[in-house]
Design an enzyme around this catalytic site. Structure first.
Site, PDB file in Angstrom:
ATOM      1  N   TRP A 148      48.310  45.703  39.062  1.00  0.00           N
ATOM      2  CA  TRP A 148      48.060  44.339  39.516  1.00  0.00           C
ATOM      3  C   TRP A 148      47.023  43.608  38.673  1.00  0.00           C
ATOM      4  O   TRP A 148      46.941  42.411  38.692  1.00  0.00           O
ATOM      5  CB  TRP A 148      47.615  44.340  40.989  1.00  0.00           C
ATOM      6  CG  TRP A 148      48.645  45.031  41.822  1.00  0.00           C
ATOM      7  CD1 TRP A 148      48.530  46.237  42.428  1.00  0.00           C
ATOM      8  CD2 TRP A 148      49.970  44.581  42.073  1.00  0.00           C
ATOM      9  NE1 TRP A 148      49.696  46.573  43.053  1.00  0.00           N
ATOM     10  CE2 TRP A 148      50.596  45.573  42.854  1.00  0.00           C
ATOM     11  CE3 TRP A 148      50.703  43.444  41.706  1.00  0.00           C
ATOM     12  CZ2 TRP A 148      51.924  45.455  43.283  1.00  0.00           C
ATOM     13  CZ3 TRP A 148      52.011  43.336  42.132  1.00  0.00           C
ATOM     14  CH2 TRP A 148      52.601  44.326  42.905  1.00  0.00           C
ATOM     15  N   HIS A 169      39.270  42.245  29.311  1.00  0.00           N
ATOM     16  CA  HIS A 169      37.970  41.608  29.076  1.00  0.00           C
ATOM     17  C   HIS A 169      37.595  41.839  27.604  1.00  0.00           C
ATOM     18  O   HIS A 169      38.288  42.589  26.893  1.00  0.00           O
ATOM     19  CB  HIS A 169      36.896  42.135  30.034  1.00  0.00           C
ATOM     20  CG  HIS A 169      36.765  43.629  30.125  1.00  0.00           C
ATOM     21  ND1 HIS A 169      35.801  44.251  30.862  1.00  0.00           N
ATOM     22  CD2 HIS A 169      37.476  44.648  29.532  1.00  0.00           C
ATOM     23  CE1 HIS A 169      35.908  45.557  30.749  1.00  0.00           C
ATOM     24  NE2 HIS A 169      36.930  45.820  29.958  1.00  0.00           N
ATOM     25  N   ARG A 194      45.072  39.069  32.286  1.00  0.00           N
ATOM     26  CA  ARG A 194      45.065  39.840  33.538  1.00  0.00           C
ATOM     27  C   ARG A 194      46.338  39.550  34.313  1.00  0.00           C
ATOM     28  O   ARG A 194      46.816  38.405  34.314  1.00  0.00           O
ATOM     29  CB  ARG A 194      43.838  39.485  34.389  1.00  0.00           C
ATOM     30  CG  ARG A 194      42.565  40.031  33.773  1.00  0.00           C
ATOM     31  CD  ARG A 194      41.358  39.893  34.642  1.00  0.00           C
ATOM     32  NE  ARG A 194      40.161  40.190  33.847  1.00  0.00           N
ATOM     33  CZ  ARG A 194      38.922  40.076  34.277  1.00  0.00           C
ATOM     34  NH1 ARG A 194      38.693  39.685  35.516  1.00  0.00           N
ATOM     35  NH2 ARG A 194      37.910  40.351  33.488  1.00  0.00           N
ATOM     36  N   GLN A 227      36.921  34.879  26.981  1.00  0.00           N
ATOM     37  CA  GLN A 227      35.594  35.364  27.373  1.00  0.00           C
ATOM     38  C   GLN A 227      34.700  35.359  26.132  1.00  0.00           C
ATOM     39  O   GLN A 227      35.192  35.375  24.996  1.00  0.00           O
ATOM     40  CB  GLN A 227      35.654  36.800  27.913  1.00  0.00           C
ATOM     41  CG  GLN A 227      36.156  36.897  29.342  1.00  0.00           C
ATOM     42  CD  GLN A 227      35.963  38.277  29.952  1.00  0.00           C
ATOM     43  OE1 GLN A 227      35.685  39.251  29.264  1.00  0.00           O
ATOM     44  NE2 GLN A 227      36.132  38.358  31.258  1.00  0.00           N
ATOM     45  N   VAL A 259      27.255  49.082  33.093  1.00  0.00           N
ATOM     46  CA  VAL A 259      25.832  48.706  33.023  1.00  0.00           C
ATOM     47  C   VAL A 259      25.061  49.339  34.176  1.00  0.00           C
ATOM     48  O   VAL A 259      25.619  49.638  35.226  1.00  0.00           O
ATOM     49  CB  VAL A 259      25.644  47.168  33.075  1.00  0.00           C
ATOM     50  CG1 VAL A 259      26.007  46.528  31.759  1.00  0.00           C
ATOM     51  CG2 VAL A 259      26.401  46.544  34.228  1.00  0.00           C
ATOM     52  N   ALA A 263      23.960  43.809  27.816  1.00  0.00           N
ATOM     53  CA  ALA A 263      25.263  43.222  27.501  1.00  0.00           C
ATOM     54  C   ALA A 263      25.567  42.153  28.539  1.00  0.00           C
ATOM     55  O   ALA A 263      24.974  42.134  29.624  1.00  0.00           O
ATOM     56  CB  ALA A 263      26.345  44.296  27.519  1.00  0.00           C
TER      57      ALA A 263
HETATM   58  C1  YSA Z   1      29.707  42.201  32.663  1.00  0.00           C
HETATM   59  C2  YSA Z   1      28.619  42.977  32.307  1.00  0.00           C
HETATM   60  C3  YSA Z   1      28.449  43.251  30.962  1.00  0.00           C
HETATM   61  O1  YSA Z   1      27.408  44.022  30.615  1.00  0.00           O
HETATM   62  C4  YSA Z   1      29.298  42.750  29.991  1.00  0.00           C
HETATM   63  C5  YSA Z   1      30.378  41.994  30.386  1.00  0.00           C
HETATM   64  C6  YSA Z   1      30.583  41.717  31.696  1.00  0.00           C
HETATM   65  C7  YSA Z   1      31.758  40.936  32.112  1.00  0.00           C
HETATM   66  C8  YSA Z   1      32.927  41.823  32.522  1.00  0.00           C
HETATM   67  N1  YSA Z   1      33.534  42.478  31.400  1.00  0.00           N
HETATM   68  C9  YSA Z   1      33.993  40.951  33.184  1.00  0.00           C
HETATM   69  O2  YSA Z   1      35.078  40.783  32.679  1.00  0.00           O
HETATM   70  N2  YSA Z   1      33.570  40.400  34.332  1.00  0.00           N
HETATM   71  S1  YSA Z   1      34.469  39.352  35.160  1.00  0.00           S
HETATM   72  O3  YSA Z   1      35.699  39.977  35.580  1.00  0.00           O
HETATM   73  O4  YSA Z   1      33.664  38.846  36.240  1.00  0.00           O
HETATM   74  O5  YSA Z   1      34.830  38.176  34.157  1.00  0.00           O
HETATM   75  C10 YSA Z   1      33.795  37.506  33.453  1.00  0.00           C
HETATM   76  C11 YSA Z   1      34.101  36.063  33.418  1.00  0.00           C
HETATM   77  O6  YSA Z   1      35.408  35.858  32.874  1.00  0.00           O
HETATM   78  C12 YSA Z   1      34.152  35.404  34.777  1.00  0.00           C
HETATM   79  O7  YSA Z   1      32.874  35.023  35.200  1.00  0.00           O
HETATM   80  C13 YSA Z   1      35.035  34.213  34.521  1.00  0.00           C
HETATM   81  O8  YSA Z   1      34.297  33.155  33.943  1.00  0.00           O
HETATM   82  C14 YSA Z   1      36.007  34.742  33.483  1.00  0.00           C
HETATM   83  N3  YSA Z   1      37.263  35.122  34.137  1.00  0.00           N
HETATM   84  C15 YSA Z   1      37.572  36.304  34.700  1.00  0.00           C
HETATM   85  N4  YSA Z   1      38.817  36.271  35.199  1.00  0.00           N
HETATM   86  C16 YSA Z   1      39.320  35.054  34.925  1.00  0.00           C
HETATM   87  C17 YSA Z   1      38.332  34.313  34.239  1.00  0.00           C
HETATM   88  N5  YSA Z   1      38.531  33.047  33.836  1.00  0.00           N
HETATM   89  C18 YSA Z   1      39.731  32.520  34.101  1.00  0.00           C
HETATM   90  N6  YSA Z   1      40.740  33.145  34.729  1.00  0.00           N
HETATM   91  C19 YSA Z   1      40.572  34.418  35.178  1.00  0.00           C
HETATM   92  N7  YSA Z   1      41.577  35.047  35.757  1.00  0.00           N
END
Ligand code: YSA
Length: 340
Positions: free
Chosen positions: A165, A183, A209, A223, A266, A308
């Protein structure tokens, strides 16, 4: 007695040499800019009473050797002129057709200019803010291995993020370790694996995703990841760097808030929100790089520490530009794109 060369051969009747005739014919053909003028050129040079025909006729009065040389160059000239004439007629026909289809009396209009996509503009602004703090911009693959997207980031095999999913697998049956990165964090693992500390990088790029879209979610989005690793990096460095980033992007008096959050890669993990018209809006996830992630990349986690972070540039642009639906970014509608 030496034979005269072809430049010296004079056409008896016209008194014109082949070279002189060629120069005159070419110049006059160049200036004939309509079908009518081209036709009168044809009659004047190539017609029954034309200048080339007269020159050819005059050859008859030369002696045999002179006639051979002059005849060959005059015939060559005829073929050349026929070819040039045909080209000019075709050119003229196509430009006349064009003139017929365009109203040349209309005032000139400025062609519309292209521009950078709003996501690209936002990404550049974000990466520049970090570049000015000493981070280098790098990029990584969008088609990624499970190892970098999950395993090396301490995301266990039974973590829900690995579900059908959430993740778009490239080919479930044959290559179930290949996916579209969910990501930009796999670039943390790749960068550490390929480089020794100190590291300070920002990584912009597309992510994918397997989820339904709505006003704040797309199935593909950008991102910007950040990673700093060195001896003696502390949580204060994380806060100072991200606070400075928020002020550069959202204005010098912007208030920020850090709260605990969980990401497997983290420890501790946080999210950062900014004060937006009196409301706290979350803009990124961050934390101190987990010791396991450092060790997975071959680093000594007793010697090195790091922080990070990861954020979504479309969501940041939405906030700053009061965009109510993320799907505008990817709909290619010029009414939206030309507002940037
Ligand atoms: C967290 C900690 C770290 O040390 C480094 C990186 C991260 C971020 C982690 N990899 C991550 O992907 N977190 S997240 O799922 O919350 O996504 C980060 C950001 O991507 C969100 O705040 C949002 O701005 C964007 N995002 C995520 N899913 C999305 C999206 N933007 C648009 N559509 C979606 N489906």
């Amino acid at each position: 007695m030496p034979l005269p060369n072809d430049q010296g051969v004079q056409a008896i009747q016209t008194g014109e040499s082949v070279e002189e005739l060629k120069a005159a014919a070419v110049a006059s053909l160049d200036s004939a800019d309509s079908i009518e003028l081209l036709e009168s050129w044809r009659v004047g040079f190539m017609g029954r009473k034309g200048r080339l025909t007269a020159l050819l006729r005059g050859l008859g009065s030369l002696d045999i050797e002179e006639r051979k040389i002059a005849g060959a160059s005059a015939n060559k000239l005829r073929s050349e002129l026929e070819l040039l004439f045909e080209e000019r007629v075709n050119q003229s026909k196509s430009s006349e057709a064009l003139v017929g289809s365009i109203d040349i009396s209309l005032p000139g209009r400025r062609p519309s200019l292209g521009g950078l996509h709003p996501s690209t503009q936002m990404i550049r602004e974000i990466t520049q803010a970090f570049n000015e703090m000493g981070f280098q911009t790098i990029e990584g693959p969008e088609v990624e291995l499970e190892k970098y997207n999950f395993d090396m980031l301490n995301i266990p095999a039974d973590h829900p993020a690995r579900d059908q999913w959430d993740t778009i697998w490239v080919d479930d049956d044959t290559h179930n370790d290949i996916l579209l990165r969910t990501h930009t964090s796999p670039m943390q693992a790749r960068t550490m694996e390929a480089n020794d500390p100190p590291i300070r990088v920002v990584v912009p790029g597309k992510c994918y995703r397997y989820e339904s879209t709505d006003a704040t979610h797309e199935w593909h989005f950008n991102q910007v990841e950040g990673l700093a690793v060195d001896e003696g990096i502390t949580f204060a460095d994380l806060k100072g760097t991200l606070y400075e980033f928020a002020r550069r992007i959202f204005g010098p008096h912007r208030k920020v808030r850090f709260r605990c959050d969980f990401f497997p890669f983290v420890e501790p993990g946080v999210d950062m929100s900014i004060d937006w018209n009196g409301k706290w809006i979350e803009i990124l996830g961050a934390g101190m790089v987990h010791p396991k992630v450092l060790e997975n990349a071959g680093y000594d986690s007793t010697k090195y520490t790091g922080f990070a972070f990861g954020m979504g540039p479309e969501r940041i642009s939405m906030l700053r530009n009061e965009i109510t639906d993320i799907r505008h970014f990817f709909s290619n509608d010029l009414r939206f794109l030309t507002q940037f």
